[in-house]
Design a protein around this motif. Structure first.
Motif, PDB file in Angstrom:
ATOM      1  N   ALA A  48     -15.780 -19.313  28.671  1.00  0.00           N
ATOM      2  CA  ALA A  48     -14.456 -19.585  29.244  1.00  0.00           C
ATOM      3  C   ALA A  48     -13.737 -18.271  29.556  1.00  0.00           C
ATOM      4  N   GLY A  79     -24.958 -27.574  21.930  1.00  0.00           N
ATOM      5  CA  GLY A  79     -23.628 -27.553  22.529  1.00  0.00           C
ATOM      6  C   GLY A  79     -22.470 -27.907  21.616  1.00  0.00           C
ATOM      7  N   TYR A 130     -21.128 -30.609  20.753  1.00  0.00           N
ATOM      8  CA  TYR A 130     -21.227 -31.728  19.814  1.00  0.00           C
ATOM      9  C   TYR A 130     -21.851 -31.349  18.482  1.00  0.00           C
ATOM     10  N   THR A 185      -8.059 -22.495  25.046  1.00  0.00           N
ATOM     11  CA  THR A 185      -8.526 -23.665  24.310  1.00  0.00           C
ATOM     12  C   THR A 185      -8.515 -23.392  22.817  1.00  0.00           C
ATOM     13  N   GLY A 223      -9.604 -22.352  30.069  1.00  0.00           N
ATOM     14  CA  GLY A 223      -9.069 -23.659  29.679  1.00  0.00           C
ATOM     15  C   GLY A 223      -9.665 -24.793  30.489  1.00  0.00           C
ATOM     16  N   MET A 224      -9.183 -26.013  30.216  1.00  0.00           N
ATOM     17  CA  MET A 224      -9.696 -27.174  30.956  1.00  0.00           C
ATOM     18  C   MET A 224      -8.538 -28.046  31.425  1.00  0.00           C
ATOM     19  N   LYS A 242     -15.432 -16.735  32.648  1.00  0.00           N
ATOM     20  CA  LYS A 242     -14.990 -17.403  33.884  1.00  0.00           C
ATOM     21  C   LYS A 242     -13.615 -16.910  34.297  1.00  0.00           C
ATOM     22  N   ASN A 250     -16.222 -32.955  30.671  1.00  0.00           N
ATOM     23  CA  ASN A 250     -17.058 -32.080  29.833  1.00  0.00           C
ATOM     24  C   ASN A 250     -17.279 -32.601  28.430  1.00  0.00           C
ATOM     25  N   LEU A 251     -16.267 -33.245  27.874  1.00  0.00           N
ATOM     26  CA  LEU A 251     -16.419 -33.657  26.482  1.00  0.00           C
ATOM     27  C   LEU A 251     -16.618 -35.165  26.329  1.00  0.00           C
ATOM     28  N   ASN A 292     -19.224 -21.096  23.926  1.00  0.00           N
ATOM     29  CA  ASN A 292     -18.383 -21.775  24.918  1.00  0.00           C
ATOM     30  C   ASN A 292     -17.094 -21.000  25.184  1.00  0.00           C
ATOM     31  N   ALA A 293     -16.514 -20.475  24.121  1.00  0.00           N
ATOM     32  CA  ALA A 293     -15.269 -19.712  24.269  1.00  0.00           C
ATOM     33  C   ALA A 293     -15.534 -18.460  25.111  1.00  0.00           C
ATOM     34  N   ASP A 320      -9.525 -19.559  22.074  1.00  0.00           N
ATOM     35  CA  ASP A 320      -9.743 -18.510  23.063  1.00  0.00           C
ATOM     36  C   ASP A 320      -8.627 -18.558  24.074  1.00  0.00           C
ATOM     37  N   LYS A 351     -26.103 -35.339  30.171  1.00  0.00           N
ATOM     38  CA  LYS A 351     -25.706 -35.474  31.571  1.00  0.00           C
ATOM     39  C   LYS A 351     -26.804 -36.084  32.421  1.00  0.00           C
TER      40      LYS A 351
HETATM   41  P1  ADP Z   1     -22.670 -26.400  27.665  1.00  0.00           P
HETATM   42  O1  ADP Z   1     -21.857 -25.285  27.095  1.00  0.00           O
HETATM   43  O2  ADP Z   1     -24.141 -26.267  27.405  1.00  0.00           O
HETATM   44  O3  ADP Z   1     -22.355 -26.715  29.102  1.00  0.00           O
HETATM   45  P2  ADP Z   1     -21.164 -28.007  25.815  1.00  0.00           P
HETATM   46  O4  ADP Z   1     -21.319 -29.415  25.352  1.00  0.00           O
HETATM   47  O5  ADP Z   1     -21.174 -26.973  24.744  1.00  0.00           O
HETATM   48  O6  ADP Z   1     -22.289 -27.749  26.857  1.00  0.00           O
HETATM   49  O7  ADP Z   1     -19.818 -27.873  26.610  1.00  0.00           O
HETATM   50  C1  ADP Z   1     -19.549 -28.707  27.693  1.00  0.00           C
HETATM   51  C2  ADP Z   1     -18.578 -28.073  28.665  1.00  0.00           C
HETATM   52  O8  ADP Z   1     -17.253 -28.090  28.135  1.00  0.00           O
HETATM   53  C3  ADP Z   1     -18.820 -26.622  28.981  1.00  0.00           C
HETATM   54  O9  ADP Z   1     -19.793 -26.481  29.990  1.00  0.00           O
HETATM   55  C4  ADP Z   1     -17.444 -26.147  29.456  1.00  0.00           C
HETATM   56  O10 ADP Z   1     -17.250 -26.485  30.820  1.00  0.00           O
HETATM   57  C5  ADP Z   1     -16.512 -27.003  28.631  1.00  0.00           C
HETATM   58  N1  ADP Z   1     -16.002 -26.227  27.482  1.00  0.00           N
HETATM   59  C6  ADP Z   1     -16.464 -26.247  26.223  1.00  0.00           C
HETATM   60  N2  ADP Z   1     -15.758 -25.393  25.438  1.00  0.00           N
HETATM   61  C7  ADP Z   1     -14.836 -24.804  26.245  1.00  0.00           C
HETATM   62  C8  ADP Z   1     -13.805 -23.810  26.052  1.00  0.00           C
HETATM   63  N3  ADP Z   1     -13.597 -23.232  24.864  1.00  0.00           N
HETATM   64  N4  ADP Z   1     -13.044 -23.483  27.125  1.00  0.00           N
HETATM   65  C9  ADP Z   1     -13.260 -24.036  28.341  1.00  0.00           C
HETATM   66  N5  ADP Z   1     -14.195 -24.962  28.580  1.00  0.00           N
HETATM   67  C10 ADP Z   1     -14.990 -25.340  27.559  1.00  0.00           C
END
Ligand code: ADP
Length: 625
Positions: free
Chosen positions: A39, A120, A122, A166, A80-81, A42, A89-90, A35-36, A76, A95
């Protein structure tokens, strides 16, 4: 502080996860690192398209742990979010909303559900009793903290994070009799996990590591010093030399990147240099993704330009019939700051797509020849997609695919290719015979099939609804036409037999006319030689067979396509004589018999009876005489 609930399905999924039915807990780290890395990807992509002042060198992932506080921190400086993104996302795990939870699920079933959704973020709850995510989005002045102790819910509050990106803090669970969580609070364990699962990540994963040095041998005096180390080699796995990468490395990469709980069935690597140069690493999954046969499924390959992700699912790289293939393509010939629209029109992209299509096809052809067991396993999972590909687009791709499809052979009791069928044809056999129905045994017992197999010709038994459409689209193979054994065109009689039958039919012309007048759906009634011991049967003439008719009937809108049906009566069966007699002597009974015979033929063909009460009282009339 406001506490929010997870959506109910997410809650159950989380519950499964926390109660650790997923046996491989180690993967939590690769999920968070991945995930990092996304990010960072992106952010880097944005920096190129929006011309932000960010250099790739400053992008990194940091890992830290604290044995005393029992925490692991993954941070990372990626995109960010925002608060909304955190929530979105969390706050939801599943979904799609189509999870089917049952009571008393077995461990395998539970793991399957989790596997289906990709473990993922979780998965971190498998090892953590509490998680904090603090994040600051690019272009945002505010930062937020999401925290949760699992199923009870989560809260989001304002935070004071200075830098973009994040930071995730895991509060590691206490050890139990069966589970040793403390092992994760160890530098060697973390290093190993990164090496094993995240080595290819293209950004540095850094950790402060400590080393002990012997400073005085006599006194056995050690000194500890620390330094920041980069734990991963950063070379994307597809850029590595094939000999340096083990099967396990490929499998791990696939499972991580494409969130599958199973290894791929087949790994396909290629390194092309020429008009357009690219490297690709493709995978054929061992099972269909859970949403494969739904509208939600998106085909596509991850597209990189020299190691930088430019599109996550580039659908133009795969034809629909290979939509199950997953993988990455990396080419230096694609410009980075290219919009999707321009990319679609790009000549290089088209060349890459063409090359990839033929590579996959050749690999499958080889698999079919050299590893039949593996190919059968593949075909059972994705064969329908290939058959669909044959007739889709008015058969435009049929020549590419006709050697990859297989059908069930009556003679060999297994799936065979058309090439194998043709090679095994008898000297006097002109056509490729097939019969369709709902299952193998039913088709095998069709009178017309027996008649063909009596001559020792093989018959392809088609049970998939796409099969006949597929065969119709192929039209002919090796100049041999396909022939449905229940078609009136089937020509197995000797000249003498034909002559005899022709005479019998001519003699009863009036009777047949009377019968077909009583049966509006029937185009023609006639005697047949091909029914063995069976009294009646339905066949068709023209392009639409009975099995195809069933498919059309099942479609939501009536397309008005009807099979031209022929009711065949066994001339040698006593019912033939009986009908002739009734036609002369008792028109009323003749009418009843006609309707009953037609209904019988419909039942044998697997078609519904439209007027069951009428037919059952007719039968009772006749048998109670
Ligand atoms: P997936 O990665 O399969 O989409 P996750 O449950 O692992 O599912 O993560 C959900 C969403 O949360 C990611 O798609 C992303 O948009 C966001 N996310 C998770 N970790 C980060 C991060 N370190 N930085 C930015 N966004 C993140």
């Amino acid at each position: 502080m406001e506490k929010k609930e997870f959506k109910s399905e997410s809650k159950r999924l989380l519950d499964l996860m926390i109660n650790s039915i997923y046996t491989n807990k180690d993967i939590f780290l690769r999920e968070l690192i991945s995930n990092a890395s996304d990010a960072l990807d992106k952010l880097y992509y944005r920096s190129l398209t929006d011309e932000l002042d960010i250099s790739k060198d400053e992008l990194e992932i940091n890992l830290a742990f604290d044995k005393d506080k029992r925490t692991i921190t993954i941070s990372d400086n990626g995109i960010g979010m925002t608060k909304e993104e955190l929530e979105e996302n969390l706050g939801t795990i599943a979904k799609s909303g189509s999870l089917s939870f049952k009571e008393d699920m077995t461990g395998d079933e539970k793991a399957n559900i989790i596997g289906q959704f990709g473990v993922g973020f979780y998965s971190a709850f498998m090892v953590s009793k509490k998680i904090e995510v603090t994040t600051k989005a690019l272009d945002s002045d505010d930062s937020y903290k999401w925290e949760s102790e699992g199923v009870d819910g989560y809260s989001i509050t304002k935070a004071k994070k200075k830098d973009r990106g994040t930071e995730i803090v895991l509060y590691i669970k206490d050890d139990t009799d069966t589970d040793d969580y403390s092992k994760y609070l160890d530098q060697y364990e973390l290093k190993n996990l990164v090496k094993k699962y995240s080595d290819y990540i293209s950004f540095p994963i850094k950790m402060e590591c400590s080393h002990e040095h012997l400073v005085d041998e006599k006194k056995k005096k050690y000194e500890t010093h620390t330094e920041i180390e980069t734990l991963n080699s950063m070379v994307p796995i597809w850029k590595k030399d094939k000999n340096e990468v083990s099967d396990e490395d490929y499998d791990n990469f696939y499972m991580d990147k494409f969130s599958d709980y199973d290894k791929p069935l087949k790994v396909i690597t290629s390194n092309v240099e020429g008009m357009v140069s690219f490297k690709s690493l493709l995978f054929i999954p061992s099972h269909a993704p859970y949403d494969y046969y739904t509208q939600d499924y998106e085909k596509g390959l991850s597209l990189y330009s020299n190691g930088v992700l430019i599109m996550d699912k580039c659908s133009d790289l795969l034809p629909d019939y290979f939509s199950f293939v997953k993988g990455v393509v990396d080419s230096e010939d694609l410009s980075l700051n290219i919009s999707r629209e321009v990319l679609q029109e790009s000549h290089s992209l088209k060349l890459i797509a063409k090359n990839i299509e033929s590579k996959i096809r050749k690999e499958l052809e080889t698999m079919m020849k050299d590893d039949r067991e593996q190919y059968e396993s593949f075909f059972k999972t994705f064969g329908v997609q290939l058959k669909y590909g044959v007739y889709n687009n008015f058969g435009a791709d049929r020549d590419k695919l006709k050697d990859l499809v297989m059908f069930y052979s009556c003679k060999h009791d297994k799936l065979i290719s058309l090439d194998e069928y043709v090679k095994n044809m008898k000297d006097d056999q002109k056509e490729i015979y097939y019969a369709a129905g709902s299952n193998i045994n039913k088709i095998k017992s069709l009178p017309q099939v027996e008649r063909v197999t009596d001559k020792e010709y093989d018959v392809l038994l088609l049970t998939d609804y796409v099969d006949e459409f597929c065969i119709t689209a192929i039209q002919e193979y090796d100049s041999k036409k396909f022939m449905n054994v229940v078609s009136e065109d089937l020509d197995l009689d000797t000249e003498e037999e034909k002559e005899k039958l022709k005479k019998a039919n001519e003699k009863s012309e009036d009777m047949f006319k009377a019968m077909s007048d009583l049966l509006p759906e029937v185009d023609e009634v006639k005697f047949s030689n091909s029914l063995g011991k069976h009294p009646v049967s339905l066949t068709t003439k023209g392009d639409v067979s009975i099995e195809m008719q069933k498919v059309f009937d099942a479609m939501p809108n009536d397309m008005g396509i009807k099979a031209k049906m022929i009711l065949e009566i066994n001339e040698k069966h006593p019912i033939g004589k009986k009908m002739k007699k009734l036609f002369k002597e008792d028109k009323k009974e003749f009418e009843k018999f006609t309707k009953i015979l037609y209904s019988e033929a419909r039942i044998i063909a697997g078609l519904p009876i439209d007027n069951p009460t009428e037919i059952s009282s007719l039968i009772c009339d006749v048998i109670s005489k």
